[in-house]
Design a protein around this motif. Structure first.
Motif, PDB file in Angstrom:
ATOM      1  N   GLU A   2      11.375 -28.193 -37.570  1.00 18.05           N
ATOM      2  CA  GLU A   2      10.508 -29.301 -38.091  1.00 18.05           C
ATOM      3  C   GLU A   2      11.242 -30.016 -39.042  1.00 18.05           C
ATOM      4  OE1 GLU A   2       7.435 -28.392 -41.651  1.00 18.05           O
ATOM      5  OE2 GLU A   2       7.352 -26.830 -40.047  1.00 18.05           O
ATOM      6  N   LEU A   3      12.457 -29.502 -39.728  1.00 17.42           N
ATOM      7  CA  LEU A   3      13.166 -30.525 -40.473  1.00 17.42           C
ATOM      8  C   LEU A   3      13.919 -31.672 -39.601  1.00 17.42           C
ATOM      9  CD1 LEU A   3      14.419 -31.050 -43.314  1.00 17.42           C
ATOM     10  CD2 LEU A   3      16.102 -29.720 -42.400  1.00 17.42           C
ATOM     11  N   ASP A   5      12.472 -32.885 -36.800  1.00 19.10           N
ATOM     12  CA  ASP A   5      11.199 -33.797 -36.579  1.00 19.10           C
ATOM     13  C   ASP A   5      10.927 -34.460 -37.741  1.00 19.10           C
ATOM     14  OD1 ASP A   5      11.028 -32.531 -34.034  1.00 19.10           O
ATOM     15  OD2 ASP A   5       9.300 -31.239 -34.629  1.00 19.10           O
ATOM     16  N   ARG A   6      10.995 -34.214 -38.943  1.00 18.37           N
ATOM     17  CA  ARG A   6      10.734 -34.814 -40.162  1.00 18.37           C
ATOM     18  C   ARG A   6      11.557 -36.138 -40.196  1.00 18.37           C
ATOM     19  NH1 ARG A   6       7.621 -31.932 -44.750  1.00 18.37           N
ATOM     20  NH2 ARG A   6       6.096 -30.731 -43.656  1.00 18.37           N
ATOM     21  N   SER A   7      13.052 -35.523 -39.988  1.00 23.00           N
ATOM     22  CA  SER A   7      14.196 -36.578 -40.044  1.00 23.00           C
ATOM     23  C   SER A   7      13.700 -37.668 -39.240  1.00 23.00           C
ATOM     24  CB  SER A   7      15.520 -35.897 -40.076  1.00 23.00           C
ATOM     25  OG  SER A   7      15.534 -34.801 -40.837  1.00 23.00           O
ATOM     26  N   VAL A   8      13.635 -37.445 -37.936  1.00 22.99           N
ATOM     27  CA  VAL A   8      13.537 -38.362 -36.896  1.00 22.99           C
ATOM     28  C   VAL A   8      12.360 -39.382 -37.312  1.00 22.99           C
ATOM     29  CG1 VAL A   8      12.965 -38.899 -34.524  1.00 22.99           C
ATOM     30  CG2 VAL A   8      14.777 -37.353 -35.047  1.00 22.99           C
ATOM     31  N   GLY A   9      11.208 -38.621 -37.626  1.00 27.04           N
ATOM     32  CA  GLY A   9       9.984 -39.468 -37.906  1.00 27.04           C
ATOM     33  C   GLY A   9      10.278 -40.298 -38.985  1.00 27.04           C
ATOM     34  N   PHE A  10      11.128 -39.941 -40.205  1.00 34.34           N
ATOM     35  CA  PHE A  10      11.520 -40.617 -41.453  1.00 34.34           C
ATOM     36  C   PHE A  10      12.241 -41.947 -40.846  1.00 34.34           C
ATOM     37  CE2 PHE A  10      14.095 -41.716 -44.930  1.00 34.34           C
ATOM     38  CZ  PHE A  10      13.152 -42.123 -45.828  1.00 34.34           C
ATOM     39  N   LEU A  11      12.949 -41.651 -40.137  1.00 30.80           N
ATOM     40  CA  LEU A  11      14.078 -42.549 -39.533  1.00 30.80           C
ATOM     41  C   LEU A  11      13.079 -43.801 -38.813  1.00 30.80           C
ATOM     42  CD1 LEU A  11      17.130 -43.491 -39.551  1.00 30.80           C
ATOM     43  CD2 LEU A  11      17.239 -42.203 -37.407  1.00 30.80           C
ATOM     44  N   LEU A  12      12.403 -43.404 -37.833  1.00 29.98           N
ATOM     45  CA  LEU A  12      11.649 -44.302 -37.146  1.00 29.98           C
ATOM     46  C   LEU A  12      10.796 -45.131 -38.024  1.00 29.98           C
ATOM     47  CD1 LEU A  12      10.774 -41.901 -33.926  1.00 29.98           C
ATOM     48  CD2 LEU A  12      12.196 -43.891 -33.871  1.00 29.98           C
ATOM     49  N   SER A  13       9.973 -44.393 -38.791  1.00 29.20           N
ATOM     50  CA  SER A  13       9.069 -44.923 -39.861  1.00 29.20           C
ATOM     51  C   SER A  13       9.851 -46.112 -40.640  1.00 29.20           C
ATOM     52  CB  SER A  13       8.612 -44.208 -41.055  1.00 29.20           C
ATOM     53  OG  SER A  13       7.742 -43.298 -40.123  1.00 29.20           O
TER      54      SER A  13
END
Length: 80
Positions: A2-3, A5-13
């Motif tokens: 989960e961490l 996924d959140r890191s990748v999502g934050f980076l993409l955003s």
């Protein structure tokens, strides 16, 4: 997981917001700034403001067409 996924999502955003901000400033605000201003050296010429999105769109359509074609060919082989 989960961490990650959140890191990748934050980076993409963050990347998307940065590109959107750069492009918006480049296309909407920069034409109203004097040509001699120092800020112009941080941006590409205005011609690329149209060429880059058109090239990206054509490339995306080509990849989607190839992907769709491959999927259709594989589905025909499974039926036969």
């Amino acid at each position: 997981m989960e961490l990650a996924d959140r890191s990748v999502g934050f980076l993409l955003s963050l990347t998307s917001i940065s590109i959107f901000t750069y492009y918006t400033f480049w296309v909407i605000i920069l034409p109203f700034v004097d040509d001699e201003h120092f800020i112009h050296k941080y941006f590409l010429p205005q011609e690329y403001a149209i060429l880059i999105p058109v090239f990206a769109g054509v490339t995306l359509l080509c990849f989607l067409s190839v992907f769709f074609g491959v999927v259709k060919l594989k589905s025909k082989k499974k039926k036969a």
